[in-house]
Design an enzyme around this catalytic site. Structure first.
Site: not given
Ligand code: AMP
Ligand code: MG
Length: 505
Positions: A104-105, A125, A137, A195, A264
């Protein structure tokens, strides 16, 4: 920045613009990852370049132009040869199925094969939103980025398998958490970003065909020695089990508390991945919870071995389609037994090394129990205890070790039995040799939370850089003495002990 001016790359090394990135994982296709262009992090500055990380990529650190590094990793400009993708995965978080997660980032820019034949992922990252951001975000804040930067290098220095770091960027960009913070960015290096949760993702979305694709890719890249076996799925599960057991045993031996052992955050290579609210034990508390968001204590220090197993059981479930002739219960039973044995062998061997005694000797288990009981009852600093123990002369009173205890008489009650045991069963054949081996086993320096916090709170770039350099120096060689940097071995005092670190990052 303390890096000399850019020039041509040294013999045999690459420059940033000519890093030979390849894209094996991205090549698996859109079911595995999505191409995403990184978003500019406003006012980004290269705060620190990790020379040890450069070495992993055969990158010449002196040839790196800081502005180019900003443009390509944090500035939203296309880096030559990069093909940024966000990977999809799922996972169990705090014991509950969380469904689809994914990068997500973070964006994988590509992979580099170094002259030693190792392949390293280059991942950025904090690079902005992706299709897997789930409303977040896509950013990372300074404090968590710094902690991950140094955490990986600390475990590497201790010889514990881990992700690494290449570069650390700060920025002017406000990022909203419990309060407004500054965005930061980490260039993470990892031999493996697959993962346990990546396999879980394809299994639980009923894409057993993709479980098979991922299995094939994983064997080819990380387990090529298993390719020729007919029972390769079983050998794969066994090896992931052994590696995970060994990693968790090593965490326990150095007093490392991961804090967020979700599936994860566990790689299929058994390497420490995703540094959040981790901690190295200061005063020894067996049930220490380092993550203040972990209200149930699921990931307490004492629970880590069983959570490692729990995660592997979820992994075995996710692999079940690779074992058409075996009931999943039998698969899990097998993992259970194998993990138990692998963990025990690994852990006891490590703890015997810390004590300086032979592992097989009768009475070892009760010596180990009484030692941990002593540390827990007296809440003695874990790292200092082992280091001082390594330096004790068995023939005299252990004055310096006694001084580490609030009530030295607690140590006195334990000492005679220990001294007798080590005199009878010294590791390496003699008491002198056992002491030498203990000094190479029990670190003097670990990445204590209060030390990280001091860097996080530092206002000026120059001050931060110097502190990072100093800490990296001792963490890279945590068994050495490092004259002038002895203060970094000191345990926390007073308010330095009361730090509270949660999941927010
Ligand atoms: P982590 O705590 O970094 O292991 O994150 C757990 C999951 O949440 C991963 O899928 C992350 O990519 C995602 N995540 C965490 N923080 C953010 C963020 N600020 N924006 C988007 N995704 C995030
Ligand atoms: Mg994670």
């Amino acid at each position: 920045m303390t890096i000399s001016s850019p020039g041509s790359a040294a013999e045999g090394l690459s420059r940033l613009e000519s890093l030979p990135l390849v894209h094996g994982y991205a090549g698996l296709g859109e079911e595995f990852s999505t191409e995403v262009f990184p978003r500019e992090l406003r006012g980004a500055e290269l705060l620190h370049l990790n020379r040890a990380g450069c070495a992993l990529l055969d990158l010449d650190p002196d040839s790196v132009d800081p502005q180019q590094a900003v443009d390509w990793f944090a500035g939203g400009r296309q880096m030559p040869g990069a093909r940024p993708v966000a990977a999809v995965y799922s996972g169990h978080q705090f014991g509950v199925w969380a469904g689809q997660l994914g990068d997500g980032r973070a964006l994988l820019f590509g992979e580099i094969r170094n002259h030693r034949g190792e392949t390293w992922d280059v991942q950025v990252k904090g690079s902005g939103p992706t299709p897997y951001s789930r409303g977040g975000d896509g950013r990372a804040v300074w404090r968590s980025t710094l902690r991950e930067y140094l955490g990986g290098e600390a475990l590497a220095g201790l010889g514990i398998p881990t992700t690494r770091a290449l570069a650390l960027f700060t920025s002017e960009e406000p990022v909203y958490r419990e309060e407004v913070e500054r965005g930061a960015l980490l260039v993470r290096l990892a031999r493996c970003h697959v993962r346990l949760g990546t396999f879980e993702h394809f299994h639980w979305t009923r894409r057993q065909d993709l479980v098979r694709v991922l299995f094939g890719y994983s064997l080819g890249r990380w387990y090529p020695h298993l390719l020729g076996l007919s029972a390769r799925a079983g050998a794969f599960l066994d090896e992931v089990t052994d590696r995970t057991a060994s990693m968790v045993a090593q965490w326990m031996a150095v007093g490392f508390c991961h804090g967020v052992m979700n599936t994860d955050n566990f790689s299929i290579l058994g390497e420490t991945l995703d540094y959040g609210p981790y901690a190295f034990m200061d005063d020894f508390v067996w049930d220490h919870i380092c993550n203040c968001s972990d209200h149930e204590g699921r990931y307490a220090f004492s629970k880590q071995p069983e959570v490692g197993l729990w995660n592997l059981l979820r992994f075995a479930e996710a692999l079940q389609s690779l074992f058409p002739d075996t009931a999943v219960e039998a698969l899990m039973e097998h993992v259970n037994a194998r993990y138990g044995e692998a963990f025990e062998v690994s852990y006891k061997g490590l703890m015997a090394g810390k004590l300086g005694v032979e592992v097989g000797a009768a009475g070892f288990d009760s010596l180990l129990d009484s030692t941990l009981d002593l540390l827990g009852r007296t809440k003695t600093d874990y790292t200092c205890f082992w280091r001082e123990l390594s330096q004790c002369d068995l023939a005299s009173t252990p004055d310096r070790l006694r001084a580490r205890f609030a009530q030295p008489t607690d140590l006195d009650a334990w000492w005679p039995a220990y001294r007798a045991f080590r005199s009878d069963h010294p590791i390496g054949g003699s008491v002198g040799e056992s002491g030498r081996q203990m000094l190479a086993t029990n670190p003097r320096y670990v990445a204590r939370n209060y030390l990280l916090q001091e860097i996080i709170a530092e206002e000026t770039s120059a001050g931060r850089c110097q502190r990072i350099e100093d800490l990296l120096e001792v963490l890279r060689d945590p068994y050495g003495e490092h004259p002038g940097l002895e203060a970094l071995a000191e345990p926390p005092r007073g308010a330095q002990k009361a730090l509270s670190i949660g999941c927010s990052s």
